[in-house]
Design a protein around this motif. Structure first.
Motif, mmCIF file in Angstrom:
data_model
loop_
_atom_site.group_PDB
_atom_site.id
_atom_site.type_symbol
_atom_site.label_atom_id
_atom_site.label_comp_id
_atom_site.label_asym_id
_atom_site.label_seq_id
_atom_site.Cartn_x
_atom_site.Cartn_y
_atom_site.Cartn_z
ATOM 1 N N VAL A 50 0.819 -1.209 0.000
ATOM 2 C CA VAL A 50 0.000 0.000 0.000
ATOM 3 C C VAL A 50 0.855 1.262 0.000
ATOM 4 N N PHE A 51 1.824 1.344 0.891
ATOM 5 C CA PHE A 51 2.711 2.504 0.907
ATOM 6 C C PHE A 51 4.002 2.152 1.621
ATOM 7 N N GLU A 52 4.951 3.076 1.543
ATOM 8 C CA GLU A 52 6.238 2.941 2.225
ATOM 9 C C GLU A 52 6.465 4.197 3.049
ATOM 10 N N LEU A 53 7.202 4.064 4.116
ATOM 11 C CA LEU A 53 7.552 5.205 4.941
ATOM 12 C C LEU A 53 8.821 4.900 5.715
ATOM 13 N N THR A 95 -8.905 4.092 2.719
ATOM 14 C CA THR A 95 -9.905 4.583 1.766
ATOM 15 C C THR A 95 -9.410 4.388 0.337
ATOM 16 N N ARG A 96 -8.142 4.739 0.062
ATOM 17 C CA ARG A 96 -7.580 4.550 -1.279
ATOM 18 C C ARG A 96 -7.515 3.063 -1.642
ATOM 19 N N PHE A 97 -7.135 2.241 -0.662
ATOM 20 C CA PHE A 97 -7.070 0.791 -0.874
ATOM 21 C C PHE A 97 -8.442 0.247 -1.268
ATOM 22 N N PHE A 150 -0.068 5.150 12.191
ATOM 23 C CA PHE A 150 -1.532 5.126 12.189
ATOM 24 C C PHE A 150 -2.144 6.386 11.581
ATOM 25 N N ALA A 151 -1.493 7.521 11.708
ATOM 26 C CA ALA A 151 -2.041 8.758 11.158
ATOM 27 C C ALA A 151 -2.352 8.631 9.668
ATOM 28 N N ARG A 152 -1.618 7.796 8.960
ATOM 29 C CA ARG A 152 -1.834 7.611 7.516
ATOM 30 C C ARG A 152 -2.858 6.537 7.191
#
Length: 185
Positions: free
Chosen positions: A96-99, A171-173, A163-165
């Motif tokens: 889904v994403f990276e950080l 929703t995007r997923f 968690f903030a993201r």
């Protein structure tokens, strides 16, 4: 038990070497990690309470599972492996994403990670590995946010940071999943 090595990376997630996991956390070196969020069909997140005997953050609530890829292991395989090792669940995960984050822990260790975050939706019940998790529960994102505001000390530092993201990314997923399913219909 053999020492577990993790993958050291630069800020762009390019591998720069490998090192024993505890030493990496003691030195606060940037390394690759995976984080898994399992949601049920009611869109509640499965939280894990880390086993009280873990070498850091024992007894705290966190995302469904997390861990580190072995050298030469893909992040998806590592995420699916850790989900099975910790929660006894064999599920297909979606990136889904990276950080990246650099977070001090209460025992002098540091979580300095380049994290690959995976989501899935499943109503499968976990079978906890007691060396990894003491408990699990589902909660809505709104309820989790309220808990974080009231008692942030009950959660792991990386979960608080990430968690903030999660609501926007979820929703995007779901939008992407609904688009794929409507095209397939």
């Amino acid at each position: 038990m053999a020492a577990i090595e993790v993958i050291l990376v630069d800020r762009d997630d390019r591998a720069t070497g490998k090192m024993e996991k505890l030493e990496v956390h003691e030195k606060g070196l940037l390394h690759r990690a995976v984080t898994v969020y399992v949601f049920n069909s009611a869109h509640q997140l499965m939280l894990q309470q880390r086993a009280s005997g873990k070498y850091h953050c024992g007894g705290l609530w966190s995302n469904t599972t997390c861990g580190h890829p072995y050298p030469q292991e893909s992040t998806r395989h590592a995420a699916e492996r850790r989900l099975f090792e910790e929660m006894g669940m064999q599920l297909t995960l979606e990136p889904v994403f990276e950080l990246s984050y650099n977070l001090p822990l209460s025992n002098g260790l540091t979580e300095h990670e380049y994290g690959h975050v995976y989501f899935t939706i499943s109503d499968q019940q976990p079978q906890l590995n007691p060396e990894e998790a003491d408990a699990w529960r589902y909660a809505s994102l709104a309820d989790i946010q309220a808990e974080i505001q009231q008692e942030p000390e009950r959660f792991t530092p990386w979960f608080l940071h990430t968690f903030a993201r999660i609501p926007d990314e979820f929703t995007r997923f779901m939008d992407k999943a609904n688009t794929v399913h409507s095209v397939d219909a």
